[in-house]
Every structure is written in C-alpha cells, then in structure tokens.
Motif scaffolding. Structure first.
Motif, PDB file in Angstrom:
ATOM      1  N   LYS A  95     -11.052 -20.982 -14.109  1.00  0.00           N
ATOM      2  CA  LYS A  95     -10.018 -20.562 -13.175  1.00  0.00           C
ATOM      3  C   LYS A  95      -9.465 -21.791 -12.440  1.00  0.00           C
ATOM      4  CE  LYS A  95     -11.534 -18.271  -9.596  1.00  0.00           C
ATOM      5  NZ  LYS A  95     -11.125 -18.609  -8.230  1.00  0.00           N
ATOM      6  N   ALA A  96      -8.161 -21.850 -12.296  1.00  0.00           N
ATOM      7  CA  ALA A  96      -7.546 -22.963 -11.576  1.00  0.00           C
ATOM      8  C   ALA A  96      -8.113 -23.047 -10.166  1.00  0.00           C
ATOM      9  CB  ALA A  96      -6.031 -22.780 -11.525  1.00  0.00           C
ATOM     10  N   GLY A  97      -8.360 -24.266  -9.705  1.00  0.00           N
ATOM     11  CA  GLY A  97      -8.882 -24.461  -8.354  1.00  0.00           C
ATOM     12  C   GLY A  97     -10.392 -24.549  -8.321  1.00  0.00           C
ATOM     13  N   GLY A  98     -11.041 -24.075  -9.383  1.00  0.00           N
ATOM     14  CA  GLY A  98     -12.505 -24.140  -9.429  1.00  0.00           C
ATOM     15  C   GLY A  98     -12.978 -25.460  -9.999  1.00  0.00           C
ATOM     16  N   ASN A  99     -14.276 -25.670  -9.922  1.00  0.00           N
ATOM     17  CA  ASN A  99     -14.866 -26.878 -10.504  1.00  0.00           C
ATOM     18  C   ASN A  99     -15.563 -26.508 -11.803  1.00  0.00           C
ATOM     19  OD1 ASN A  99     -14.071 -28.085  -8.145  1.00  0.00           O
ATOM     20  ND2 ASN A  99     -16.077 -27.834  -7.181  1.00  0.00           N
ATOM     21  N   CYS A 117     -17.284 -34.030 -15.001  1.00  0.00           N
ATOM     22  CA  CYS A 117     -17.009 -33.030 -13.967  1.00  0.00           C
ATOM     23  C   CYS A 117     -15.519 -33.003 -13.679  1.00  0.00           C
ATOM     24  CB  CYS A 117     -17.718 -33.400 -12.665  1.00  0.00           C
ATOM     25  SG  CYS A 117     -19.461 -33.075 -12.720  1.00  0.00           S
ATOM     26  N   ILE A 118     -14.973 -31.802 -13.633  1.00  0.00           N
ATOM     27  CA  ILE A 118     -13.575 -31.653 -13.232  1.00  0.00           C
ATOM     28  C   ILE A 118     -13.566 -30.861 -11.933  1.00  0.00           C
ATOM     29  CG2 ILE A 118     -11.298 -30.766 -13.866  1.00  0.00           C
ATOM     30  CD1 ILE A 118     -12.159 -31.054 -16.797  1.00  0.00           C
ATOM     31  N   VAL A 119     -13.067 -31.493 -10.897  1.00  0.00           N
ATOM     32  CA  VAL A 119     -13.075 -30.886  -9.566  1.00  0.00           C
ATOM     33  C   VAL A 119     -11.693 -30.296  -9.296  1.00  0.00           C
ATOM     34  CG1 VAL A 119     -13.443 -31.355  -7.108  1.00  0.00           C
ATOM     35  CG2 VAL A 119     -14.757 -32.627  -8.816  1.00  0.00           C
ATOM     36  N   ARG A 120     -11.674 -29.074  -8.748  1.00  0.00           N
ATOM     37  CA  ARG A 120     -10.416 -28.366  -8.471  1.00  0.00           C
ATOM     38  C   ARG A 120      -9.500 -28.395  -9.702  1.00  0.00           C
ATOM     39  NH1 ARG A 120     -11.196 -31.563  -4.158  1.00  0.00           N
ATOM     40  NH2 ARG A 120      -9.429 -32.905  -4.693  1.00  0.00           N
ATOM     41  N   ALA A 121      -9.984 -27.787 -10.755  1.00  0.00           N
ATOM     42  CA  ALA A 121      -9.259 -27.805 -12.030  1.00  0.00           C
ATOM     43  C   ALA A 121      -7.839 -27.265 -11.858  1.00  0.00           C
ATOM     44  CB  ALA A 121     -10.017 -26.960 -13.046  1.00  0.00           C
ATOM     45  N   SER A 122      -6.894 -27.897 -12.543  1.00  0.00           N
ATOM     46  CA  SER A 122      -5.527 -27.384 -12.527  1.00  0.00           C
ATOM     47  C   SER A 122      -5.121 -27.044 -13.953  1.00  0.00           C
ATOM     48  CB  SER A 122      -4.579 -28.426 -11.928  1.00  0.00           C
ATOM     49  OG  SER A 122      -4.474 -29.516 -12.813  1.00  0.00           O
ATOM     50  N   ILE A 123      -4.037 -26.305 -14.081  1.00  0.00           N
ATOM     51  CA  ILE A 123      -3.576 -25.879 -15.405  1.00  0.00           C
ATOM     52  C   ILE A 123      -3.444 -27.084 -16.340  1.00  0.00           C
ATOM     53  CG2 ILE A 123      -1.673 -24.758 -16.653  1.00  0.00           C
ATOM     54  CD1 ILE A 123      -3.104 -22.809 -14.867  1.00  0.00           C
ATOM     55  N   SER A 124      -3.019 -28.212 -15.766  1.00  0.00           N
ATOM     56  CA  SER A 124      -2.789 -29.392 -16.620  1.00  0.00           C
ATOM     57  C   SER A 124      -4.091 -30.025 -17.114  1.00  0.00           C
ATOM     58  CB  SER A 124      -1.973 -30.432 -15.852  1.00  0.00           C
ATOM     59  OG  SER A 124      -2.738 -30.909 -14.762  1.00  0.00           O
ATOM     60  N   HIS A 167      -6.711 -21.451 -16.202  1.00  0.00           N
ATOM     61  CA  HIS A 167      -5.641 -20.469 -15.996  1.00  0.00           C
ATOM     62  C   HIS A 167      -5.682 -19.874 -14.603  1.00  0.00           C
ATOM     63  CE1 HIS A 167      -8.358 -16.917 -16.715  1.00  0.00           C
ATOM     64  NE2 HIS A 167      -9.097 -17.978 -16.885  1.00  0.00           N
ATOM     65  N   HIS A 168      -4.519 -19.333 -14.224  1.00  0.00           N
ATOM     66  CA  HIS A 168      -4.362 -18.737 -12.892  1.00  0.00           C
ATOM     67  C   HIS A 168      -4.849 -17.312 -12.842  1.00  0.00           C
ATOM     68  CE1 HIS A 168      -2.327 -21.879 -10.896  1.00  0.00           C
ATOM     69  NE2 HIS A 168      -1.302 -21.920 -11.733  1.00  0.00           N
ATOM     70  N   VAL A 225     -11.443 -13.513 -11.856  1.00  0.00           N
ATOM     71  CA  VAL A 225     -12.073 -13.554 -10.530  1.00  0.00           C
ATOM     72  C   VAL A 225     -13.090 -12.431 -10.396  1.00  0.00           C
ATOM     73  CG1 VAL A 225     -11.655 -13.350  -8.060  1.00  0.00           C
ATOM     74  CG2 VAL A 225     -10.070 -14.660  -9.493  1.00  0.00           C
ATOM     75  N   LEU A 226     -12.693 -11.240 -10.863  1.00  0.00           N
ATOM     76  CA  LEU A 226     -13.570 -10.094 -10.687  1.00  0.00           C
ATOM     77  C   LEU A 226     -14.931 -10.297 -11.367  1.00  0.00           C
ATOM     78  CD1 LEU A 226     -13.697  -7.424  -9.265  1.00  0.00           C
ATOM     79  CD2 LEU A 226     -12.784  -6.316 -11.339  1.00  0.00           C
ATOM     80  N   PRO A 227     -14.947 -10.642 -12.685  1.00  0.00           N
ATOM     81  CA  PRO A 227     -16.262 -10.872 -13.313  1.00  0.00           C
ATOM     82  C   PRO A 227     -17.066 -11.946 -12.594  1.00  0.00           C
ATOM     83  CG  PRO A 227     -14.519 -10.862 -14.974  1.00  0.00           C
ATOM     84  CD  PRO A 227     -13.848 -10.740 -13.647  1.00  0.00           C
ATOM     85  N   VAL A 228     -16.407 -13.030 -12.168  1.00  0.00           N
ATOM     86  CA  VAL A 228     -17.133 -14.104 -11.496  1.00  0.00           C
ATOM     87  C   VAL A 228     -17.742 -13.580 -10.202  1.00  0.00           C
ATOM     88  CG1 VAL A 228     -16.871 -16.279 -10.220  1.00  0.00           C
ATOM     89  CG2 VAL A 228     -15.869 -16.036 -12.505  1.00  0.00           C
TER      90      VAL A 228
END
Ligand code: NAG
Ligand code: NAG
Ligand code: NAG
Ligand code: NAG
Ligand code: NAG
Length: 261
Positions: A149-153, A192-199, A224-225, A230-233
């Motif tokens: 999910k975008a924004g996650g690590n 590690c990818i911190v605050r992942a973005s679509i790119s 992805h956005h 979110v729900l499963p997580v």
C-alpha cells in the motif's frame, strides 16, 4: 649428496627448505567467472571446475607423489614411480588426471578441496600451494510482499541459497539502485523502502557475487493506493493483536522498516 639428506625431505617441516621450488596452478576454461590466469603460491577456484597443478623438475623425480595437507591431516593424492600406473587415493579417484611426461596433476574440484598441495620427489619437494575452492552462487531468492500500500514501509530480503556471497547490490528496472532517505540497504541483503509511493513499483533485482561467480534474481513489486488492502491488513493486525496482545507491533509495523529501526 649424502645418503642421509636423501631422506630429509620426508621429515622436514613444510617451508623449511629455503629455496624450494613452487607449484604453479591455473583453472582451466570453462569455469564460471573464476580467474583463469596461472598463479604461484595460491589460487582461488570453484567447485566443479578443473585445476591444473604443475611443478618444476625436481631431483629424484623417477618416483613422485602429489600430497595434500589440511590442518594436521596429511595424505597422498597420487603416487607414481618407475612407469607403473599411478596409485590414486580414493579422495581424488575418478576426478584426477596425472600427466606422466611432466608430472602435472589435473583435478575436478569438489567442496572440501581447499587444502595445501605439493609435489614430492625422492630428493626434494615443492613448497605447499594453497588452493581455495569456492562454491559458485545459485540464483538468490527474494522474500517480501509483492503488493504494498502506498505510504507504507516494506522490505525485500535477498537470500543466498547455495554458496556464500561476498557482495550484494540491487537494481530497479535494470538500473543500479542507489540509497536515499527512503531507499535503504540494511545488513547487505535487505532493501527497505520507506513510505512507498506508486513510483516505487517495478522489477527489483538482487545481484550477489563472490570470487568465482555472480548471480541474480528479480521480484515484481506493486505499490497501489487501493483501499481494499487496508481492510485485510487491519483485520490481520486486529487478529494478531487480539491473539498475542501486541497491538503495538501493528502500529510500529506501519511506521518502520521491520526491526531495523
Ligand atoms: C601402488 O599400490 C600398490 C598396492 O598397494 C603398491 O604395491 C605399489 O608399490 C604402489 N605404487 C606406488 C608407486 O606407490
Ligand atoms: C571410481 O569409479 C569406479 C568405477 O566406476 C568405482 O568403482 C569407484 O567406486 C569410484 N570411486 C569413487 C571414489 O567414486
Ligand atoms: C602432458 O604434458 C606434455 C608436456 O607439457 C604435453 O605435451 C601433453 O600434451 C600432456 N599430455 C596430456 C595427456 O595432457
Ligand atoms: C545462477 O544460478 C542458477 C542455478 O540456481 C544457474 O543455473 C545459473 O547458471 C547461475 N547463473 C550464473 C550466471 O552463474
Ligand atoms: C555485510 O557486509 C559487511 C562488510 O562487507 C560484513 O562485515 C558483514 O558480515 C555482512 N553482513 C551480512 C549479514 O552478510
């Protein structure tokens, strides 16, 4: 020469003969990416490859033996004399070739052949030659979530399956990946990818190498956005939290890259 010195090379500690001749060795092609140049003193080669050990002419070479030493263990690989077929130790049976005209020895390497080698004749012996046998690397395996999910690590871990890697590096869509505040390399093998973005979506390749080989594997990461992950997580976190009473873990997971922070 006196009769007694004739026996001395048998008793002398290795290396004590100051100007003793040395063995030269080289890896024969084809052999992964191992260096094929001849070397004196020591050589790094690979499991499965063939090494040719040669020695200069020694005094008393009508009867010779190739010998090995590993720690306190010593043994005879092969002994040859007086034009009889050479006797070969079981350790090197079916994978060594002795050349009776120049007394050289060819060995197809196995793991465990990292030993000292020398050629001994009746009156003198070469110095010990160090052979280092390295296992070539198979394809590594990348472990991680392919959907993020975008924004996650998130983190990708590159595991070496066979052999031992000396170096790791990463590529994204074929281009060398450089570290930044958001892209971090932890303990060599972890990205590690911190605050992942679509790119950040794309093909991530982990490249591993050691003295004799290089190998790599790729992993498709999708960021992805979409809210439907979110729900499963959340559910997973709630269930884990309820079961273990560690909701804190879920919150930390949202804000950190594994256990490394
Ligand atoms: C080879 O082995 C046989 C039997 O053990 C032995 O008689 C012979 O002397 C050996 N030859 C050499 C060159 O060591
Ligand atoms: C070498 O080959 C022979 C004949 O095929 C076989 O009997 C022997 O067990 C082999 N030795 C080793 C150490 O594999
Ligand atoms: C043995 O060594 C000689 C001299 O280097 C070489 O001419 C010959 O081809 C070698 N024989 C084999 C079977 O490799
Ligand atoms: C990578 O490893 C695989 C086995 O996992 C092997 O077949 C392949 O040849 C290796 N690639 C290189 C470049 O060594
Ligand atoms: C990472 O690399 C450093 C230096 O290259 C090394 O000392 C360390 O053992 C490596 N760590 C792992 C987990 O491979």
């Amino acid at each position: 020469m006196f009769p007694v010195p004739l026996l001395l090379p048998l008793l002398l500690a290795p290396g004590s003969a100051a100007a003793a001749p040395g063995v030269t060795a080289r890896t024969l092609a084809p052999c992964y990416s191992a260096d094929l140049r001849p070397a004196a003193g020591s050589l790094v080669s690979a499991v499965g490859c063939t090494v040719l050990l040669t020695a200069p002419e020694l005094r008393g070479s009508r009867a010779v033996s190739w010998e090995y030493r590993a720690g306190s263990e010593e043994g005879v690989i092969l002994s040859y004399g007086f034009r009889q077929p050479p006797n070969v130790s079981r350790l090197y049976e079916n994978r060594s070739t002795f050349n009776e005209s120049n007394l050289s020895l060819q060995v197809v390497l196995q793991q465990g052949d990292s030993r000292l080698y020398r050629l001994r004749a009746q009156e003198e012996a070469t110095t010990w030659f160090h052979l280092h046998v390295v296992e070539p690397l198979s394809e590594p395996k990348i472990v991680g979530n392919s959907l993020v999910k975008a924004g996650g690590n998130t983190k990708l871990v590159c595991n070496v399956v066979q052999g031992k890697a000396d170096a790791y590096w990463w590529k994204k869509n074929g281009e060398l990946l450089v570290g930044s505040e958001r892209i971090q390399f932890v303990e060599n093998a972890t990205l590690c990818i911190v605050r992942a973005s679509i790119s950040d979506s794309g093909y991530y390749t982990c490249v591993v190498s050691n003295a004799v080989s290089q190998n790599e594997t790729s992993f498709l990461l999708k960021v992805h956005h979409s809210a439907n992950v979110v729900l499963p997580v959340v559910l997973t976190c709630v269930i884990i939290g309820l079961l273990a009473g560690v909701i804190v873990w879920c919150q930390r997971r949202e804000n950190s890259c594994g256990n490394f922070w």
